[in-house]
Every structure is written in structure tokens, then in C-alpha cells.
Design an enzyme around this catalytic site. Structure first.
Site, PDB file in Angstrom:
ATOM      1  N   LYS A  60       1.565  -0.956  -0.349  1.00 43.90           N
ATOM      2  CA  LYS A  60       0.087   0.010   0.048  1.00 43.90           C
ATOM      3  C   LYS A  60       0.802   1.060   0.243  1.00 43.90           C
ATOM      4  O   LYS A  60       1.934   1.094   0.754  1.00 43.90           O
ATOM      5  CB  LYS A  60      -0.801  -0.053   1.066  1.00 43.90           C
ATOM      6  CG  LYS A  60      -1.918   1.191   1.239  1.00 43.90           C
ATOM      7  CD  LYS A  60      -3.088   0.874   2.489  1.00 43.90           C
ATOM      8  CE  LYS A  60      -2.702   1.908   3.362  1.00 43.90           C
ATOM      9  NZ  LYS A  60      -2.006   3.015   3.560  1.00 43.90           N
ATOM     10  N   HIS A  62       1.485   5.866  -0.391  1.00 46.22           N
ATOM     11  CA  HIS A  62       0.606   7.500  -0.426  1.00 46.22           C
ATOM     12  C   HIS A  62       1.902   7.967  -1.041  1.00 46.22           C
ATOM     13  O   HIS A  62       2.549   8.620  -0.962  1.00 46.22           O
ATOM     14  CB  HIS A  62       1.329   7.485   0.765  1.00 46.22           C
ATOM     15  CG  HIS A  62      -0.471   7.474   1.858  1.00 46.22           C
ATOM     16  ND1 HIS A  62      -1.479   7.505   1.485  1.00 46.22           N
ATOM     17  CD2 HIS A  62      -0.822   6.401   3.053  1.00 46.22           C
ATOM     18  CE1 HIS A  62      -2.563   7.031   2.110  1.00 46.22           C
ATOM     19  NE2 HIS A  62      -2.417   6.554   3.379  1.00 46.22           N
ATOM     20  N   ASP A  91      -3.307   4.482  -1.700  1.00 47.22           N
ATOM     21  CA  ASP A  91      -4.285   5.088  -0.857  1.00 47.22           C
ATOM     22  C   ASP A  91      -4.700   6.175  -0.872  1.00 47.22           C
ATOM     23  O   ASP A  91      -4.420   7.168  -0.249  1.00 47.22           O
ATOM     24  CB  ASP A  91      -3.745   4.218   0.566  1.00 47.22           C
ATOM     25  CG  ASP A  91      -4.582   4.579   1.739  1.00 47.22           C
ATOM     26  OD1 ASP A  91      -5.471   4.720   1.509  1.00 47.22           O
ATOM     27  OD2 ASP A  91      -3.907   4.332   2.875  1.00 47.22           O
ATOM     28  N   ARG A  92      -5.640   6.203  -2.155  1.00 44.92           N
ATOM     29  CA  ARG A  92      -5.428   8.132  -2.688  1.00 44.92           C
ATOM     30  C   ARG A  92      -6.770   8.969  -1.775  1.00 44.92           C
ATOM     31  O   ARG A  92      -6.881   9.190  -2.212  1.00 44.92           O
ATOM     32  CB  ARG A  92      -5.534   7.595  -4.228  1.00 44.92           C
ATOM     33  CG  ARG A  92      -6.161   9.243  -4.472  1.00 44.92           C
ATOM     34  CD  ARG A  92      -5.289  10.445  -4.384  1.00 44.92           C
ATOM     35  NE  ARG A  92      -5.854  11.611  -4.686  1.00 44.92           N
ATOM     36  CZ  ARG A  92      -6.436  11.913  -4.426  1.00 44.92           C
ATOM     37  NH1 ARG A  92      -6.712  11.495  -3.854  1.00 44.92           N
ATOM     38  NH2 ARG A  92      -6.502  13.476  -5.135  1.00 44.92           N
ATOM     39  N   LYS A  93      -7.959   6.947  -1.558  1.00 44.36           N
ATOM     40  CA  LYS A  93      -9.083   8.139  -0.606  1.00 44.36           C
ATOM     41  C   LYS A  93      -9.021   8.552  -1.523  1.00 44.36           C
ATOM     42  O   LYS A  93     -10.035  10.017  -0.893  1.00 44.36           O
ATOM     43  CB  LYS A  93      -8.131   8.948   1.002  1.00 44.36           C
ATOM     44  CG  LYS A  93      -7.596   7.445   1.601  1.00 44.36           C
ATOM     45  CD  LYS A  93      -8.109   7.815   2.918  1.00 44.36           C
ATOM     46  CE  LYS A  93      -7.868   6.818   4.102  1.00 44.36           C
ATOM     47  NZ  LYS A  93      -6.243   6.236   3.953  1.00 44.36           N
ATOM     48  N   ALA A  95     -12.162  12.108  -2.528  1.00 40.80           N
ATOM     49  CA  ALA A  95     -13.509  11.796  -2.508  1.00 40.80           C
ATOM     50  C   ALA A  95     -14.052  12.859  -2.670  1.00 40.80           C
ATOM     51  O   ALA A  95     -15.349  13.921  -2.601  1.00 40.80           O
ATOM     52  CB  ALA A  95     -12.990  12.064  -1.081  1.00 40.80           C
ATOM     53  N   ILE A  97     -16.619  15.023  -7.493  1.00 43.36           N
ATOM     54  CA  ILE A  97     -17.395  14.705  -7.751  1.00 43.36           C
ATOM     55  C   ILE A  97     -16.627  13.297  -9.493  1.00 43.36           C
ATOM     56  O   ILE A  97     -15.732  13.359  -9.031  1.00 43.36           O
ATOM     57  CB  ILE A  97     -18.173  15.614  -8.975  1.00 43.36           C
ATOM     58  CG1 ILE A  97     -16.764  16.599  -9.218  1.00 43.36           C
ATOM     59  CG2 ILE A  97     -18.761  16.262  -7.654  1.00 43.36           C
ATOM     60  CD1 ILE A  97     -18.136  17.091 -10.743  1.00 43.36           C
ATOM     61  N   GLY A  98     -17.433  12.317  -9.603  1.00 47.51           N
ATOM     62  CA  GLY A  98     -17.584  11.633 -11.037  1.00 47.51           C
ATOM     63  C   GLY A  98     -16.593  12.557 -11.475  1.00 47.51           C
ATOM     64  O   GLY A  98     -15.194  11.466 -11.981  1.00 47.51           O
ATOM     65  N   THR A 100     -14.020  14.720 -11.384  1.00 48.01           N
ATOM     66  CA  THR A 100     -13.291  15.478 -10.696  1.00 48.01           C
ATOM     67  C   THR A 100     -12.041  14.178 -10.327  1.00 48.01           C
ATOM     68  O   THR A 100     -11.015  13.549 -10.434  1.00 48.01           O
ATOM     69  CB  THR A 100     -13.420  16.584  -9.897  1.00 48.01           C
ATOM     70  OG1 THR A 100     -13.644  17.318  -9.880  1.00 48.01           O
ATOM     71  CG2 THR A 100     -11.865  16.338  -8.882  1.00 48.01           C
TER      72      THR A 100
HETATM   73  O1  6AU Z   1      -0.258   0.751  10.401  1.00 48.53           O
HETATM   74  P1  6AU Z   1      -0.034   2.043  10.468  1.00 48.53           P
HETATM   75  O2  6AU Z   1      -0.994   3.129  11.970  1.00 48.53           O
HETATM   76  O3  6AU Z   1       0.884   2.503  10.248  1.00 48.53           O
HETATM   77  O4  6AU Z   1      -0.536   2.819   9.055  1.00 48.53           O
HETATM   78  C1  6AU Z   1      -2.136   2.821   8.708  1.00 48.53           C
HETATM   79  C2  6AU Z   1      -2.220   3.281   7.165  1.00 48.53           C
HETATM   80  C3  6AU Z   1      -2.104   4.280   6.692  1.00 48.53           C
HETATM   81  C4  6AU Z   1      -3.631   4.717   6.696  1.00 48.53           C
HETATM   82  O5  6AU Z   1      -3.403   6.235   5.931  1.00 48.53           O
HETATM   83  C5  6AU Z   1      -3.863   4.004   6.575  1.00 48.53           C
HETATM   84  O6  6AU Z   1      -3.794   2.730   6.668  1.00 48.53           O
HETATM   85  N1  6AU Z   1      -5.637   3.969   6.498  1.00 48.53           N
HETATM   86  C6  6AU Z   1      -6.390   3.698   5.582  1.00 48.53           C
HETATM   87  C7  6AU Z   1      -6.679   2.971   4.246  1.00 48.53           C
HETATM   88  C8  6AU Z   1      -5.855   2.317   4.402  1.00 48.53           C
HETATM   89  O7  6AU Z   1      -7.052   3.503   3.646  1.00 48.53           O
HETATM   90  C9  6AU Z   1      -8.296   3.325   6.588  1.00 48.53           C
HETATM   91  C10 6AU Z   1      -7.950   3.916   7.943  1.00 48.53           C
HETATM   92  O8  6AU Z   1      -9.445   3.840   8.647  1.00 48.53           O
HETATM   93  N2  6AU Z   1      -7.282   3.790   8.866  1.00 48.53           N
HETATM   94  C11 6AU Z   1      -5.822   3.852   8.323  1.00 48.53           C
HETATM   95  O9  6AU Z   1      -4.780   3.678   9.080  1.00 48.53           O
HETATM   96  O10 6AU Z   1      -1.461   4.102   5.646  1.00 48.53           O
END
Ligand code: 6AU
Length: 275
Positions: A60, A62, A91-93, A95, A97-98, A100
Site C-alpha cells: 500500500k 501514499h 491509498d488515494r482516498k 472523495a 465528484i465523478g 474530478t
Molecule cells: O499501521 P499504521 O497506523 O502506521 O498505518 C495505517 C495506514 C495508513 C492510513 O492512511 C491507512 O492505513 N488507513 C486507512 C486506509 C488504508 O484507507 C483507513 C483507516 O481507517 N485507517 C488507516 O490507518 O497509511
């Protein structure tokens, strides 16, 4: 439900290319571990990915936190994904409009859709976020996870919000392969009498740690056993528990932690499918 089946058996039932590939990789490598590599330098990023590679099904990223980002990073990440056989999850999240999110997914500096098998989105804009992302990702065989719940203290993604997220996913099962959530979502939000027996959403779960119960910024941790065995989730997402907290990466320790989390996650899964 799906929680009692093997990853291999579930792979056969998935139409989405990325979901199938992930489940097959999990079975082959005996790993339900996704490592979250949240470091800011290219060289740390690549050395961590190379050393955890043998123990994981998924990396995963970022990408937007990497200070010296350029496209050679993506090329090297892809080479490592072939060398060690894992998939990639940015893990772009999303959020917005379609229109964009389709541009953010396909274009800009990162061109996420061109290299990331899986990405995620907040359901907050409604179903149009799925169709916007699907217009880019589906022709490439990509898969989407919706954030149905979060790991943080005080999360607003609960109750009817979570149920609505699952209903949105159910209506787009070709592209939405599962959820970021803390528990299984089988049948959540279903209408009375509605059968959801044929659904199999993957549950990828962050907030996993063996040596700590949280951080000072609202993160909350559970163990692989609590996540996989007690809550029926499919993939553990581990960041700092594996790559550490200091500014210097101890690569030997990273390898040991990756091995440890892989073993814990797999043992919990084996216990689950046997019970
Ligand atoms: O194990 P950590 O706490 O060092 O990192 C957790 C990773 C981070 C967060 O951006 C992500 O998981 N995350 C997400 C995701 C994956 O979407 C959602 C969430 O509810 N909590 C969370 O920590 O990269």
C-alpha cells in the site's frame, strides 16, 4: 459465508481481475499481509518494499508523501512487484465528484490508474464517485475499495453511513471489490428478504499492531488475530508496526516484523477456515 472459505476457493468466484489476482497471490504466498509503506524518501521506500516483498500479498502506497518522487520510482516498484509477486494499492482516498476523481485517477503527476491495481474512495459523494472511477479503472482491470468504516477514534463512518456504503458497492460489483472496514460486511444494509448469499466483498483492515494499542493522533490498533479470526476480515494492513517509528529504517528489523505479521495473520486465517 465467504469467511469460512479458502482464499483459493473465493478467487474462482471473482469476476474482477484484481480481486482474483489478489486472492490467488494470498493463497500462493500464504500471506494476508499488506504493508503500508508510509515513508517520505524514495530510497527508504524501495528498500522496505524489497525486504518485505517475500512476505506480502499487497503493497500500500501514499505516493504523494514521497519528497523525491519521479516516474523511476513507479518503474522500480513495478519491477519489485514482479520479482516478489505482490499487487499494488495506492491509498488515494478519492472523495470528489465523478468528473474530478476520473481526472485525479488517470492524470496529473501520478497517473495512479496506470500502475495501481487497487485504489480506494470515500462513499461520501454518492454512487457517482464509483462510476467516475470505473470509467478509468474498469477497462484496465482495476478494483476499488470503499471506505465503509475507519480505524480512528471518533470516526463518522458508522451506522447508516456504513450501510449505505455497502448498498453502493452492491450495485457496482464489477468494480467495487470490497471495503476498508473493521469487520465483515456480509448482508449489511440489505433489505428485508434480499438475498446477499452470492456476494463476496474483500475486507482490508488497517489499524493493526502487535506491540501498541494506538498512536497519539487517534489511530487505534488491534492484533491480526482480532482482525482476521474474531472479525472475519481478509487482509491486515500494517504500517509502523513493520517499518518502525524512528527516522532511520532498520532493514533487518523490518524483515523480522514482516515475517512475524505474516505468520500471525496466516495462522489466524487457518484457524478461521477450520472452525
Ligand atoms: O499501521 P499504521 O497506523 O502506521 O498505518 C495505517 C495506514 C495508513 C492510513 O492512511 C491507512 O492505513 N488507513 C486507512 C486506509 C488504508 O484507507 C483507513 C483507516 O481507517 N485507517 C488507516 O490507518 O497509511
Amino acid at each position: 459465508g465467504p469467511a469460512s472459505l479458502s482464499y483459493a476457493a473465493r478467487a474462482k468466484k471473482h469476476a474482477n481481475v484484481s480481486a482474483r489476482a489478489l486472492l490467488e497471490t494470498m493463497e500462493l504466498k500464504r500471506s494476508n499481509l499488506c504493508v503500508s509503506v508510509d515513508v517520505t524518501s524514495k530510497s527508504d521506500f524501495l528498500s522496505i518494499v524489497d525486504v518485505v516483498g517475500p512476505y506480502i500479498c499487497l503493497v500500500k502506497t501514499h505516493v504523494d508523501i514521497i519528497e523525491d518522487f519521479d516516474h523511476t520510482l513507479i518503474e522500480q516498484l513495478r519491477e519489485l512487484s514482479v520479482k516478489h509477486d505482490f499487487l499494488i494499492f495506492e491509498d488515494r482516498k478519492f472523495a470528489d465528484i465523478g468528473n474530478t476523481v476520473a481526472l485525479q485517477y488517470s492524470s496529473g503527476v501520478y497517473k495512479i490508474a496506470s500502475w495501481s491495481h487497487i485504489t480506494n474512495a470515500h462513499p461520501v459523494p454518492g454512487p457517482s464517485i464509483i462510476s467516475g472511477l470505473a470509467s478509468v479503472g474498469l477497462p484496465l482491470g482495476r478494483g476499488l475499495l470503499l471506505l465503509a468504516e475507519m480505524s480512528t477514534k471518533g470516526s463518522l463512518a458508522t451506522g447508516s453511513y456504513t450501510e449505505e456504503a455497502v448498498r453502493m458497492a452492491r450495485a457496482h460489483r464489477d468494480f467495487v471489490i470490497g471495503f476498508i472496514a473493521q469487520r465483515r460486511m456480509d448482508g449489511v444494509g440489505a433489505a428485508p428478504g434480499e438475498s446477499t448469499d452470492d456476494e463476496d466483498f474483500l475486507i482490508l483492515t488497517p489499524g493493526v499492531g502487535l506491540d501498541s494499542r494506538g498512536d497519539s493522533m487517534g489511530q487505534q490498533y488491534r492484533t491480526p488475530r482480532e482482525v482476521i479470526l474474531d472479525s472475519g476480515c481478509d487482509v491486515i494492513i500494517v504500517g509502523r508496526g513493520i517499518y518502525g517509528k524512528g527516522s532511520n529504517v532498520d532493514i533487518q528489523a523490518v524483515q523480522e516484523q514482516a515475517e512475524r505479521y505474516r505468520a500471525e495473520g496466516w495462522a489466524a486465517y487457518q484457524k478461521r477456515i477450520k472452525s
